[in-house]
Design a protein around this motif. Sequence first.
Motif, PDB file in Angstrom:
ATOM      1  N   THR A  48       0.984  -0.748   0.450  1.00  0.00           N
ATOM      2  CA  THR A  48      -0.157   0.508   0.031  1.00  0.00           C
ATOM      3  C   THR A  48       1.014   1.218   0.364  1.00  0.00           C
ATOM      4  OG1 THR A  48      -1.646   1.416   1.998  1.00  0.00           O
ATOM      5  CG2 THR A  48       0.180   0.029   2.452  1.00  0.00           C
ATOM      6  N   CYS A  49       0.703   2.753  -0.319  1.00  0.00           N
ATOM      7  CA  CYS A  49       0.921   3.606  -0.558  1.00  0.00           C
ATOM      8  C   CYS A  49       1.130   4.160   0.833  1.00  0.00           C
ATOM      9  CB  CYS A  49       0.456   4.827  -1.320  1.00  0.00           C
ATOM     10  SG  CYS A  49       0.972   4.410  -3.403  1.00  0.00           S
ATOM     11  N   TYR A  50       0.281   3.767   1.436  1.00  0.00           N
ATOM     12  CA  TYR A  50       0.595   4.221   3.268  1.00  0.00           C
ATOM     13  C   TYR A  50       1.679   3.409   4.264  1.00  0.00           C
ATOM     14  CZ  TYR A  50      -3.171   7.140   1.562  1.00  0.00           C
ATOM     15  OH  TYR A  50      -4.004   7.493   0.033  1.00  0.00           O
ATOM     16  N   VAL A  51       2.334   2.667   3.138  1.00  0.00           N
ATOM     17  CA  VAL A  51       3.517   2.153   4.112  1.00  0.00           C
ATOM     18  C   VAL A  51       4.082   3.680   4.597  1.00  0.00           C
ATOM     19  CG1 VAL A  51       3.846  -0.226   3.354  1.00  0.00           C
ATOM     20  CG2 VAL A  51       4.627   1.478   1.714  1.00  0.00           C
ATOM     21  N   ASN A  52       3.988   4.077   3.655  1.00  0.00           N
ATOM     22  CA  ASN A  52       4.729   5.482   3.461  1.00  0.00           C
ATOM     23  C   ASN A  52       4.610   6.288   5.322  1.00  0.00           C
ATOM     24  OD1 ASN A  52       5.457   8.678   3.048  1.00  0.00           O
ATOM     25  ND2 ASN A  52       3.561   8.795   4.467  1.00  0.00           N
ATOM     26  N   GLY A  53       3.900   5.709   5.421  1.00  0.00           N
ATOM     27  CA  GLY A  53       3.388   6.052   7.466  1.00  0.00           C
ATOM     28  C   GLY A  53       3.688   7.821   7.012  1.00  0.00           C
ATOM     29  N   MET A  54       3.797   8.287   8.514  1.00  0.00           N
ATOM     30  CA  MET A  54       3.387  10.035   9.153  1.00  0.00           C
ATOM     31  C   MET A  54       5.044  10.112   7.846  1.00  0.00           C
ATOM     32  SD  MET A  54       2.525   9.733  13.142  1.00  0.00           S
ATOM     33  CE  MET A  54       1.276   8.230  13.097  1.00  0.00           C
ATOM     34  N   ASN A  55       5.550  10.300   6.885  1.00  0.00           N
ATOM     35  CA  ASN A  55       6.833  10.887   6.165  1.00  0.00           C
ATOM     36  C   ASN A  55       5.707  11.711   5.102  1.00  0.00           C
ATOM     37  OD1 ASN A  55       8.828  10.241   6.680  1.00  0.00           O
ATOM     38  ND2 ASN A  55       7.979   8.312   6.238  1.00  0.00           N
ATOM     39  N   ALA A  56       5.881  13.273   5.211  1.00  0.00           N
ATOM     40  CA  ALA A  56       6.114  14.010   4.143  1.00  0.00           C
ATOM     41  C   ALA A  56       6.605  14.773   3.268  1.00  0.00           C
ATOM     42  CB  ALA A  56       5.347  15.487   5.072  1.00  0.00           C
ATOM     43  N   GLY A  57       5.093  15.093   2.520  1.00  0.00           N
ATOM     44  CA  GLY A  57       6.300  15.938   0.904  1.00  0.00           C
ATOM     45  C   GLY A  57       5.871  14.860  -0.400  1.00  0.00           C
ATOM     46  N   GLN A  58       7.116  15.182  -1.505  1.00  0.00           N
ATOM     47  CA  GLN A  58       6.856  13.927  -2.702  1.00  0.00           C
ATOM     48  C   GLN A  58       7.211  12.540  -2.218  1.00  0.00           C
ATOM     49  OE1 GLN A  58       6.035  15.356  -5.552  1.00  0.00           O
ATOM     50  NE2 GLN A  58       5.393  16.573  -4.595  1.00  0.00           N
ATOM     51  N   ILE A  59       6.344  11.467  -2.292  1.00  0.00           N
ATOM     52  CA  ILE A  59       6.928  10.330  -2.053  1.00  0.00           C
ATOM     53  C   ILE A  59       7.288   9.277  -3.012  1.00  0.00           C
ATOM     54  CG2 ILE A  59       6.281   7.981  -0.469  1.00  0.00           C
ATOM     55  CD1 ILE A  59       6.198  10.657   1.113  1.00  0.00           C
ATOM     56  N   THR A  60       8.221   9.034  -3.353  1.00  0.00           N
ATOM     57  CA  THR A  60       8.284   7.863  -4.372  1.00  0.00           C
ATOM     58  C   THR A  60       8.875   6.898  -4.438  1.00  0.00           C
ATOM     59  OG1 THR A  60      11.111   8.239  -3.655  1.00  0.00           O
ATOM     60  CG2 THR A  60      10.129   9.757  -5.186  1.00  0.00           C
ATOM     61  N   GLU A  61       8.643   6.028  -5.506  1.00  0.00           N
ATOM     62  CA  GLU A  61       9.097   4.291  -5.807  1.00  0.00           C
ATOM     63  C   GLU A  61       9.847   3.751  -5.085  1.00  0.00           C
ATOM     64  OE1 GLU A  61       5.654   3.893  -9.128  1.00  0.00           O
ATOM     65  OE2 GLU A  61       7.201   5.531  -9.321  1.00  0.00           O
ATOM     66  N   SER A  62      10.367   3.600  -3.656  1.00  0.00           N
ATOM     67  CA  SER A  62      11.254   3.129  -2.730  1.00  0.00           C
ATOM     68  C   SER A  62      11.324   3.079  -1.533  1.00  0.00           C
ATOM     69  CB  SER A  62      12.876   4.272  -3.191  1.00  0.00           C
ATOM     70  OG  SER A  62      11.807   5.636  -2.196  1.00  0.00           O
ATOM     71  N   VAL A  63      12.605   2.430  -0.601  1.00  0.00           N
ATOM     72  CA  VAL A  63      11.832   1.761   0.361  1.00  0.00           C
ATOM     73  C   VAL A  63      12.003   3.217   1.357  1.00  0.00           C
ATOM     74  CG1 VAL A  63      13.725   1.207   2.566  1.00  0.00           C
ATOM     75  CG2 VAL A  63      13.638  -0.244   0.365  1.00  0.00           C
ATOM     76  N   ILE A  64      10.910   2.768   2.020  1.00  0.00           N
ATOM     77  CA  ILE A  64      10.310   4.112   2.953  1.00  0.00           C
ATOM     78  C   ILE A  64      10.876   3.765   3.867  1.00  0.00           C
ATOM     79  CG2 ILE A  64       7.995   4.833   4.007  1.00  0.00           C
ATOM     80  CD1 ILE A  64       8.356   5.176   1.347  1.00  0.00           C
ATOM     81  N   LYS A  65      11.324   5.311   4.509  1.00  0.00           N
ATOM     82  CA  LYS A  65      12.120   5.561   5.820  1.00  0.00           C
ATOM     83  C   LYS A  65      11.278   5.633   7.074  1.00  0.00           C
ATOM     84  CE  LYS A  65      15.711   8.356   8.522  1.00  0.00           C
ATOM     85  NZ  LYS A  65      16.255   9.431   8.216  1.00  0.00           N
ATOM     86  N   PRO A  66      11.425   5.236   8.491  1.00  0.00           N
ATOM     87  CA  PRO A  66      10.089   5.273   9.139  1.00  0.00           C
ATOM     88  C   PRO A  66      10.682   7.011   9.733  1.00  0.00           C
ATOM     89  CG  PRO A  66      11.839   3.568   9.602  1.00  0.00           C
ATOM     90  CD  PRO A  66      12.284   3.593   8.498  1.00  0.00           C
ATOM     91  N   ALA A  67       9.333   6.856   9.980  1.00  0.00           N
ATOM     92  CA  ALA A  67       9.215   8.495  10.272  1.00  0.00           C
ATOM     93  C   ALA A  67       8.679   8.726  12.126  1.00  0.00           C
ATOM     94  CB  ALA A  67       7.707   8.822   9.831  1.00  0.00           C
ATOM     95  N   GLY A  68       9.659   7.607  12.136  1.00  0.00           N
ATOM     96  CA  GLY A  68       9.454   8.084  13.702  1.00  0.00           C
ATOM     97  C   GLY A  68      10.633   6.959  14.720  1.00  0.00           C
ATOM     98  N   GLU A  69      10.578   6.653  15.399  1.00  0.00           N
ATOM     99  CA  GLU A  69      11.949   5.628  15.941  1.00  0.00           C
ATOM    100  C   GLU A  69      12.290   4.854  15.463  1.00  0.00           C
ATOM    101  OE1 GLU A  69      13.953   4.081  19.156  1.00  0.00           O
ATOM    102  OE2 GLU A  69      12.557   5.646  19.602  1.00  0.00           O
ATOM    103  N   SER A  70      14.081   5.112  15.357  1.00  0.00           N
ATOM    104  CA  SER A  70      14.592   4.655  13.778  1.00  0.00           C
ATOM    105  C   SER A  70      14.849   3.263  14.282  1.00  0.00           C
ATOM    106  CB  SER A  70      15.880   5.417  14.610  1.00  0.00           C
ATOM    107  OG  SER A  70      16.514   4.989  15.536  1.00  0.00           O
ATOM    108  N   ILE A  71      14.332   2.568  12.912  1.00  0.00           N
ATOM    109  CA  ILE A  71      14.650   0.587  12.643  1.00  0.00           C
ATOM    110  C   ILE A  71      16.269   0.653  12.202  1.00  0.00           C
ATOM    111  CG2 ILE A  71      13.865  -0.905  12.262  1.00  0.00           C
ATOM    112  CD1 ILE A  71      11.089   0.151  12.216  1.00  0.00           C
TER     113      ILE A  71
END
Length: 511
Positions: free
Chosen positions: A169-192
């Motif tokens: 789902t596109c919403y794996v984007n979570g709480m990130n803002a801005g232009q979301i590209t077709e790539s691995v998504i970085k968590p917007a909260g606690e680092s992993i």
Amino acid sequence: MATQQLNPGASSKALEQLRGKHVLITGTTGFLGKVVLEKLIRAVPDIGGIHLLIRGNKRHRDARGRFLDEIATSSVFDRLRQEDQEAFESFIEDRVYCVTGEVTEPLFGLSGDRFRKLAGDIDAVINSAASVNFREELDKALAVNTLCLENVAELARQNKSLAVLQVSTCYVNGMNAGQITESVIKPAGESIPRSTEGYYEIEELVRLLEDKIADVRSRYSGKTLEKKLVDLGIREANHYGWSDTYTFTKWLGEQLLLKALSGRALTIVRPSIIESALEEPAPGWIEGVKVADAIILAYAREKVTLFPGKRSGVIDVIPVDLVANAIILAAAEAMGESPRHRVYQCCSGSCNPVSLGEFIDHLMAEARANYAEYDQLFYRQPTRPFIAVNRRLFDAVVGGVRIPLGIAGKVLKLLGQNRELKVLRNLDTTRSLATIFGFYTAPDYIFRNDDLLALASRMGELDKVLFPVDARQIDWAVYLRKIHLAGLNRYALKERKVYSLRSAKARKKAA
């Protein structure tokens, strides 16, 4: 689209690459899975075979019985039946293979030999099985959206040339803002921790979540346990940067596959908010009430007039047939090209955006002008507007109104009147919907689909007609006002049982 005139020599890379191939699909009891299955049967006549992993149930222990009773009878196949009933039945008989199994069980619940044979029989797997409940109990969401993907990875280990397509789902984007590209998504909260290959290392996190689930299980039971596991899922999702358990566990699933299938053919297709069909198998075809529809339905029944949202924000909606086409094109590419990791987002926000304000205005205009045409959706003409306000104002208004209404409701009960105030019930409906969907109606992000559009342009001339994926073809006024509302009315909502005094007297007289 399929009726458009083509050059006699028009080519299709997708049809060439799918010819004779065998594809396993999970999740065909669901909305998207049915549309993918229907499109493959109708548009890819030379496919070798379609294998369906289906769980048995109380009524049907085997997958074949459940398929024939619950899936093959769906209205999604009406077009196929009308065009050639005999050919449709022959295809099902000869080239649809049903596998009785459970996605969350080790090896899908199959024996080792049966699992190895399944892996060897197929050229690709399309995993569309998921729990799309935004507030699912954490253990269940983890099982279906994350951990079961180990079975998909094992298929690829057993068959080195297998192409894996994961529906995310596109919403794996979570709480990130801005232009979301077709790539691995970085968590917007606690680092992993992130690996050098780009995916995130989730093993420790999953073990931590399982420990917390075990702790909750040791202290609670029954309905309290269910609620605590729901609360745990939301809390953990928020901590790491997601709004709900569904999107958090889908992101975890992406990371599991990215690591397990390093160097193998893996394609992740991320749709945005999937809604009714634009054209195929029929305009407006839908099954059940989806994300945006819960709010539309509440407005139609006059339960909601105020909702948290940003009118200028882009609400990313995509018709289900465009998603199914993207999945088929991506699967064909994965089987015909060199194995690598690919990510495609099937969405509308970057190329043909519709704002929340426009979305609401289209629906209200149609409701005011033509409510009677949608008799299952609108019981009467809506008299109040649907207003989107910022979250802070929404919470202040709803909270401020509910307190005195709650007191009034208690007074009525003390006086022997047990009926709840209708306004109070409607406020509770509004708050519940806002809790679940509020994040999606105040977007701070735009999903991009440049890579998906590039994929479509690389395919053959015929593919552009057979498998369109470009959201720029959507006329939002027509789609929202005429196609989608009509589809909801026809396919998603059950026929009303209108009770009247006259009909009651007639029944009494007939008796």
